[in-house]
Scaffold this motif. Structure first.
Motif, mmCIF file in Angstrom:
data_model
loop_
_atom_site.group_PDB
_atom_site.id
_atom_site.type_symbol
_atom_site.label_atom_id
_atom_site.label_comp_id
_atom_site.label_asym_id
_atom_site.label_seq_id
_atom_site.Cartn_x
_atom_site.Cartn_y
_atom_site.Cartn_z
ATOM 1 N N ARG A 229 2.724 -2.995 -11.387
ATOM 2 C CA ARG A 229 1.783 -1.995 -11.535
ATOM 3 C C ARG A 229 1.484 -1.197 -10.333
ATOM 4 N N ARG A 230 1.136 0.139 -10.535
ATOM 5 C CA ARG A 230 0.634 1.018 -9.681
ATOM 6 C C ARG A 230 -0.714 1.008 -9.872
ATOM 7 N N ILE A 231 -1.638 0.433 -9.064
ATOM 8 C CA ILE A 231 -3.139 0.684 -9.480
ATOM 9 C C ILE A 231 -4.010 1.608 -8.284
ATOM 10 N N ARG A 232 -5.042 2.116 -8.692
ATOM 11 C CA ARG A 232 -5.725 2.854 -7.562
ATOM 12 C C ARG A 232 -7.222 2.303 -7.528
ATOM 13 N N PHE A 233 -7.643 1.902 -6.610
ATOM 14 C CA PHE A 233 -8.965 1.270 -6.192
ATOM 15 C C PHE A 233 -10.135 2.457 -5.956
ATOM 16 N N GLN B 20 0.953 -1.096 -0.155
ATOM 17 C CA GLN B 20 0.004 0.027 -0.062
ATOM 18 C C GLN B 20 0.930 1.219 0.118
ATOM 19 N N LEU B 21 0.616 2.227 -0.925
ATOM 20 C CA LEU B 21 1.604 3.438 -1.105
ATOM 21 C C LEU B 21 1.119 4.489 -0.117
ATOM 22 N N SER B 22 1.867 5.195 0.508
ATOM 23 C CA SER B 22 1.446 6.054 1.394
ATOM 24 C C SER B 22 0.963 7.593 0.743
ATOM 25 N N ASN C 229 -5.605 4.978 -1.631
ATOM 26 C CA ASN C 229 -6.200 3.849 -2.473
ATOM 27 C C ASN C 229 -5.192 3.324 -3.271
ATOM 28 N N ASP C 230 -3.754 3.723 -3.267
ATOM 29 C CA ASP C 230 -2.875 3.508 -4.335
ATOM 30 C C ASP C 230 -2.055 2.181 -3.939
ATOM 31 N N TRP C 231 -2.022 1.301 -4.780
ATOM 32 C CA TRP C 231 -1.184 -0.242 -4.266
ATOM 33 C C TRP C 231 -0.347 -0.441 -5.296
ATOM 34 N N GLU C 232 0.950 -0.838 -4.831
ATOM 35 C CA GLU C 232 1.724 -1.748 -5.967
ATOM 36 C C GLU C 232 1.464 -2.902 -5.915
ATOM 37 N N CYS C 233 1.384 -3.718 -7.141
ATOM 38 C CA CYS C 233 0.997 -5.076 -7.322
ATOM 39 C C CYS C 233 1.495 -5.895 -8.540
ATOM 40 N N LEU C 234 1.451 -6.964 -8.476
ATOM 41 C CA LEU C 234 1.860 -7.828 -9.573
ATOM 42 C C LEU C 234 0.414 -8.313 -10.312
ATOM 43 N N VAL C 235 0.495 -8.250 -11.741
ATOM 44 C CA VAL C 235 -0.590 -8.718 -12.380
ATOM 45 C C VAL C 235 -0.372 -10.070 -13.465
ATOM 46 N N ARG C 236 -1.319 -10.588 -13.592
ATOM 47 C CA ARG C 236 -1.257 -11.750 -14.583
ATOM 48 C C ARG C 236 -2.590 -11.666 -15.591
ATOM 49 N N PRO C 237 -2.445 -11.834 -16.848
ATOM 50 C CA PRO C 237 -1.367 -11.921 -17.608
ATOM 51 C C PRO C 237 -0.742 -10.253 -17.744
ATOM 52 N N GLY C 238 0.689 -10.214 -17.248
ATOM 53 C CA GLY C 238 1.199 -9.046 -17.310
ATOM 54 C C GLY C 238 1.331 -8.301 -18.487
ATOM 55 N N GLU D 293 -13.473 -1.721 -8.056
ATOM 56 C CA GLU D 293 -12.972 -1.197 -9.230
ATOM 57 C C GLU D 293 -11.407 -0.751 -9.057
ATOM 58 N N ALA D 294 -10.502 -0.786 -10.130
ATOM 59 C CA ALA D 294 -9.331 -0.358 -9.853
ATOM 60 C C ALA D 294 -8.888 0.057 -11.293
ATOM 61 N N GLU D 295 -7.893 1.312 -11.391
ATOM 62 C CA GLU D 295 -7.505 1.741 -12.632
ATOM 63 C C GLU D 295 -5.902 1.601 -12.583
ATOM 64 N N VAL D 296 -5.200 1.160 -13.555
ATOM 65 C CA VAL D 296 -3.823 0.892 -13.714
ATOM 66 C C VAL D 296 -3.337 2.755 -13.990
#
Length: 367
Positions: free
Chosen positions: A147-151, A102-104, A108-117, A135-138
Motif C-alpha cells: 500500500r501507499r499511505i500518507r501520514f 519513504q517516497l520522495s 509523508n508518503d510511505w510504501e508499506c505492507l499491511v495485515r490483514p491485507g 493517523e494515515a490514509e491509504v
C-alpha cells in the motif's frame, strides 16, 4: 532457471531466535570458489582472512522501528499490549503496518505492507499509538499487495515523525523469529557502524562486527569504506513465480559518498580485492559500476538489480554473508557469486554441522 532449484532442507531448530551473547561469537563457514573447498571457522578469524590492501565495504544503513500496530477507523481505540501486540491478533479492527520505503514525491508518503491485507482498502484511515497519536490514509494499492499511505499527526507536527515512530514503533524482526521484539533487539538488530536511518531490516552480515574487530582490520592494512542502501521490500520480497527470470525486484534507495566513490574507483583501477559485507553492499556496488560504465559516481540512486547465476560480477571479489532463506533472491545472489552447486553443498554442510541460520545466525565468507 527454476526457483525450486534453490531449495534446501532446514530443520526449524537451526533458525536462530536470539543473538549470541557476544556479536563476534558466531561461527563462520569459509568457502573457496576455486575447487569448492570449505572450512569451519569462527567469525573472530575473519580479520586473518583479509589481505593488506583489500577494500572492505560496509552498508551503514540504520534500522528504525518500522512495524506499527494500530486500528482501523470506526473501531473504538484500545491500547495494545506493549509486550506482544501481535499475540492479540487482528480482531476488532487491529492492524499491523510495516513501513518499507519513504517516497520522495511527498515526505509523508510511505510504501508499506499491511495485515490483514485483504481488508484494508484505498481511502481507509488508520490510527497508531495508544492515544491515536498518528493517523494515515491509504492512497493506493500496488501490484504486489503493498500500500501507499500518507501520514498526518493527530497532535504533533510531522517534523517529529521519526521521534514518534521511535517511541510507538517496534523493531521489524523477520517473521521466522517467532517472538515479539524486545528492548535488546534495538541494540542487537543493528550494526555497530549504523549511521543513516532508513532500513526496515538489518544488513545482517554486519551484525557480527565489533568496534574492536574493525580496529584490528585497520591495523592489518585493510582499507574500509561505507555505502548506504536502505533495506526495503526488494530485499525480502518473496518469489512468487516458477522461473527465476520472471521475478522482478522492487527499487531500493542507496547513496554513495564522494569519499567512498574515490576509494572504490581507486580499488577498481588498481584491481585490488573488494570485499563486500552483505548482499545489500553487493547489489549497490554492482549496480553503481554498471550505471557508471565501470566508474562509480557519488550521490543518491536506486537499484532494482536482480543477481542470480549467470551474472557477471564487475566489482566484488569476496563476500561475507549470513545464511539465507530457501528459494530467496538473497540465496540466488550468493549462488551467483559462489557457484550454485558449490553454495548449496556448503549449505548442506552447514545444516549437518548445526550452524545457526538467518538474521541472528552464523555467517559465510566466500572468496
Amino acid at each position: 532457471m527454476l526457483v525450486s532449484s534453490f531449495n534446501f532442507h532446514l530443520p526449524d531448530e537451526l533458525i536462530a531466535q536470539r543473538p549470541l551473547p557476544a556479536r563476534d561469537a558466531s561461527r563462520m563457514l569459509q568457502v573457496q570458489r576455486a575447487g569448492g573447498h570449505y572450512y569451519d571457522r569462527m567469525f573472530r578469524d575473519f580479520t586473518e582472512l583479509l589481505r593488506p590492501g583489500d577494500l572492505l565495504i560496509f552498508n551503514n544503513s540504520r534500522v528504525f522501528p518500522a512495524r506499527l500496530y494500530g486500528r482501523r477507523a470506526g473501531v473504538r481505540s484500545q491500547a495494545l499490549s506493549p509486550n506482544n501486540p501481535a499475540a492479540r491478533g487482528f480482531l476488532h479492527g487491529r492492524i499491523e503496518v510495516l513501513l518499507t520505503r519513504q517516497l520522495s514525491a511527498h515526505p509523508n508518503d510511505w510504501e508499506c505492507l499491511v495485515r490483514p491485507g485483504r481488508k484494508i482498502g484505498v481511502g481507509e484511515r488508520l490510527f497508531f499509538g495508544g492515544q491515536d497519536e498518528l493517523e494515515a490514509e491509504v492512497l493506493s494499492r500496488g501490484e504486489f499487495g503493498e500500500r501507499r499511505i500518507r501520514f498526518r499527526p493527530m497532535a504533533a507536527p510531522l517534523d517529529d515523525f521519526f521521534t514518534l515512530v521511535d517511541r510507538i514503533g517496534h523493531i521489524p524482526l523477520p517473521p521466522y523469529i517467532g517472538r515479539p521484539d524486545s528492548s535488546d533487539d534495538r541494540d542487537r538488530y543493528q550494526t555497530v557502524y549504523a549511521r543513516q536511518r532508513g532500513s526496515v531490516a538489518a544488513p545482517t552480515a554486519g551484525l557480527h562486527f565489533t568496534r574492536e574487530i574493525i580496529e584490528r582490520i585497520h591495523q592489518r592494512g585493510v582499507e574500509t569504506a561505507e555505502i548506504t542502501l536502505h533495506v526495503g521490500l526488494g530485499t525480502f520480497q518473496p518469489v512468487r513465480v516458477d522461473r527465476v527470470e520472471d521475478h522482478q525486484l522492487h527499487l531500493e534507495s542507496y547513496s554513495i559518498s564522494e569519499e567512498a566513490a574515490v576509494a572504490i574507483n581507486r580499488a577498481l583501477q588498481s584491481s585490488r580485492r573488494m570485499v563486500a559485507v552483505g548482499t545489500t553492499t553487493v547489489r549497490t556496488l554492482e549496480h553503481a559500476v554498471r550505471m557508471g560504465s565501470g566508474i562509480v559516481s557519488s550521490g543518491p540512486a536506486a537499484a532494482d538489480i536482480f543477481i542470480y547465476p549467470g551474472f557477471e560480477f564487475r566489482a566484488v571479489k569476496a563476500l561475507l554473508t549470513n545464511f539465507h532463506l530457501p528459494q530467496s533472491t538473497l540465496l540466488m545472489l550468493v549462488c551467483a557469486f559462489g557457484g550454485k552447486e558449490n553454495v548449496l553443498r556448503a549449505y548442506e554442510h552447514a545444516v549437518a554441522e548445526r550452524y545457526r541460520f538467518y538474521s541472528y545466525g552464523d555467517c559465510m565468507f566466500i572468496e
